[in-house]
Enzyme design. Structure first.
Site, short mmCIF file in Angstrom:
data_model
loop_
_atom_site.label_atom_id
_atom_site.label_comp_id
_atom_site.label_asym_id
_atom_site.label_seq_id
_atom_site.Cartn_x
_atom_site.Cartn_y
_atom_site.Cartn_z
N ASP A 30 -8.80 2.75 5.22
CA ASP A 30 -7.95 3.97 4.60
C ASP A 30 -6.38 3.58 4.90
OD1 ASP A 30 -8.09 6.80 3.83
OD2 ASP A 30 -6.66 6.81 5.45
N GLU A 32 -2.30 5.40 4.88
CA GLU A 32 -1.39 6.31 4.80
C GLU A 32 -0.09 5.57 4.30
OE1 GLU A 32 -2.20 9.26 5.03
OE2 GLU A 32 -4.24 8.94 6.05
N HIS A 171 -6.14 13.08 7.57
CA HIS A 171 -5.11 12.46 7.02
C HIS A 171 -4.48 11.39 7.89
CE1 HIS A 171 -5.21 14.27 3.08
NE2 HIS A 171 -5.24 15.66 3.62
N ASP A 176 -9.89 9.11 9.02
CA ASP A 176 -10.38 9.14 7.45
C ASP A 176 -11.37 8.11 7.10
OD1 ASP A 176 -8.83 11.14 7.38
OD2 ASP A 176 -7.68 10.51 5.62
#
Length: 571
Positions: A30, A32, A171, A176
């Site tokens: 994952d 960001e 998030h 995540d």
């Protein structure tokens, strides 16, 4: 950066056949980012979890300095501020570590296009080679497994709530990724109840397939993971379709999954009641057996089986004054085969004109002279240009065709090339182009016949090629046809295997036609295998070579003509 080392257990490679989901290694990742556009925005955090068989093998998590400020709406969404990224490693340091962490695994992400898109874009900017990862998207898997009523939304937060996972999405990358791991396990548990137990089966499962179609996957049970030929049979035991594969079980199983998208094949599967198979030593034997079965059964769902014995030949008639005739069955003096009659007729007209063979169809006795034709300015018989001839005078004309066909002389081709040049010199370019294309069709057909005929003339030819798994693949070819095939596995003495294959080889009775009675398709398949990389001659009753004055001398010219013709059509 924080990381937990992977387990010391052996990690199976993805290319191992039918790797079960329990033994498959996944890396769930994952990201960001500073926004949603890979070409404009940058990664701010990477989190990844490596798992196999429900066990966590390792974790990786790090903030990433994007080299820019973090937009306020991203700060509000993720809680990652610009200040938090000061002193964090740049992507140039992080990406190689991630690639090494994930190497040899299936890459999993929730909305994989987003995460993998950012990673691949970063690799391209750094000029780093991105490995050919297999990628699984849990969004697509969830939409395939779950109904709209059960999961109106497939957002990670919604699926985490649906499955009651222990780690809630926040998030932040590692949280995540951990939540996605639990979602993945729940989705895999669902598909396991539907008979999906390996990663290839999972990939095949993703496209929608009717229950009746998928229910027939039991027809693949018991088929070996080996090369061979498979036959789908219908309600009356008729052969519907014949195919070949290096892995019979995997190929047949794919017909009952979403990977098969051809409408005709779906229709065929709906009719099928069982699947027979013939296991083969290697791919070349499977290919030959497929050709023979197509001829024997003419199955309705094989496109190339509609005319299994098609082919037209230009034959020299057995008369005192021979002429060219377009026939289905070749004779000792023939040229072909041609896919269509029109092509054969055009080449026959060109050869007759150049060799000055008669084109009338009436029979002329040997005691008479060939003097009944009038010379015409357009479309006349070329033989009439030489005036009255008796059989003895006419004989060299017919011999000219025989010498062309047998590769003894290429004077006919040389004459045609000279005519093309002469037409171009007087700027009759369109006429020259038409003659050029007709000559190319003649030379191409002649080259193919001489190339295949060279193999078909050899009484016995034994060849070997290194097998992919070690050892040797062997073929015994008699008069161009595959008579026997086998494998000497790694560590097995090869020559006793060769002796056994020769002893058990089929007996082939040749005729006097150019291909000695063999199928052009089969001889061509065998010839391609013999000319492939790594093939070695074990023994042969005579040399394998094309005639020195054959059409092979003009192969480069033919390729140039095809390139020119292609450009002319495109323009």
């Amino acid at each position: 950066m924080i990381a937990r080392p992977a387990s010391s257990g052996h990690q199976l490679a993805f290319d191992e056949l039918d790797l079960s989901l329990r033994n498959t290694t996944f890396v769930v990742v994952d990201l960001e980012t500073t926004g949603g556009r890979p070409n404009e925005d940058a990664i701010t955090e990477i989190g990844a979890v490596k798992i196999r068989g429900g066990e966590i093998l390792g974790e990786m998590a790090t903030l990433v300095d994007p080299g820019r400020t973090v937009p306020p709406y991203i700060v509000e969404l993720t809680g990652i501020t610009t200040a938090m990224l000061v002193g964090a490693p740049r992507i140039e340091r992080v990406l190689p570590s991630f690639i090494e962490f994930a190497r040899g695994s299936i890459l999993v992400a929730h909305n994989a296009r987003f995460d993998v898109g950012f990673l691949k874009t970063a690799a391209a900017r750094m000029d780093v080679s991105w490995p050919p990862f297999q990628v699984l998207c849990t969004v697509k898997l969830a939409r395939r497994v779950l109904t709209r009523d059960e999961a109106p939304s497939v957002k990670l937060s919604s699926l985490a709530l649906l499955f009651g996972v222990g780690t809630r999405p926040t998030h932040r990358a590692l949280d995540d990724a951990r939540a996605t791991v639990e979602v993945l396990h729940n989705l895999i548990e669902r598909v396991g109840n539907q008979g999906v137990h390996s990663y290839p089966e999972l990939v095949d499962y993703l496209p929608a397939v009717s229950a009746a179609h998928r229910a027939k996957r039991h027809l693949a049970h018991g088929l070996p993971h080996a090369p061979g030929v498979y036959l789908f049979r219908g309600p009356s035991d008729e052969v519907l379709y014949v195919g070949t594969s290096a892995d019979l079980h995997r190929r047949v199983r794919n017909y009952f999954t979403g990977s098969e998208t051809r409408g005709r094949m779906k229709e065929m599967v709906a009719l099928a009641t069982r699947v027979d198979h013939v296991e083969c030593a290697h791919a070349i034997e499977a290919g030959v057996r497929e050709l023979r079965l197509l001829v024997a059964h003419a199955p309705p769902y094989n496109r190339r089986s509609k005319f299994p014995k098609r082919g037209w030949w230009i034959a020299l008639t057995a008369e005192a004054f021979p002429r060219l005739s377009v026939v289905r069955t070749p004779t000792a003096q023939s040229l072909g085969p041609f896919a269509g009659r029109t092509a054969a007729v055009e080449v026959a007209a060109l050869v007759a004109e150049t060799c000055r063979l008669r084109t009338c169809t009436r029979r002329i006795a040997a005691s008479r002279r060939h003097d009944g034709c009038a010379v015409e300015s357009v479309g006349g018989c070329a033989a009439a240009a030489d005036g009255p001839q008796d059989a003895e005078t006419y004989a060299p004309v017919a011999q000219k065709f025989r010498d062309l066909s047998d590769g003894i002389s290429s004077s006919v081709i040389d004459e045609l090339l000279a005519r093309i040049d002469a037409l171009a010199e007087v700027e009759l370019f369109e006429t020259a182009a038409r003659l050029r294309d007709r000559t190319e069709a003649l030379v191409t057909a002649l080259r193919r016949m001489q190339r295949l005929g060279s193999l078909a003339r050899i009484e016995q030819f034994v060849a070997a090629r290194p097998a992919p798994a070690g050892g040797w693949e062997f073929v015994v070819v008699r008069y161009g046809r595959l008579a026997s095939a086998g494998v000497a596995r790694r560590g097995v003495p090869p020559m006793p295997v060769v002796a056994a294959l020769v002893a058990a080889a089929e007996t082939v009775s040749p005729d006097d036609t150019p291909l000695r009675g063999g199928s052009p398709e089969e001889i061509a398949l065998v010839a391609r295998w013999l000319e492939s990389d790594g093939v070695r001659v074990v023994s042969a009753t005579e040399g394998y070579c094309e005639p020195a004055n054959g059409a092979g001398r003009y192969a480069r010219w033919c390729r140039a003509v095809r390139d020119i013709s292609r450009r002319e059509r495109d323009n």
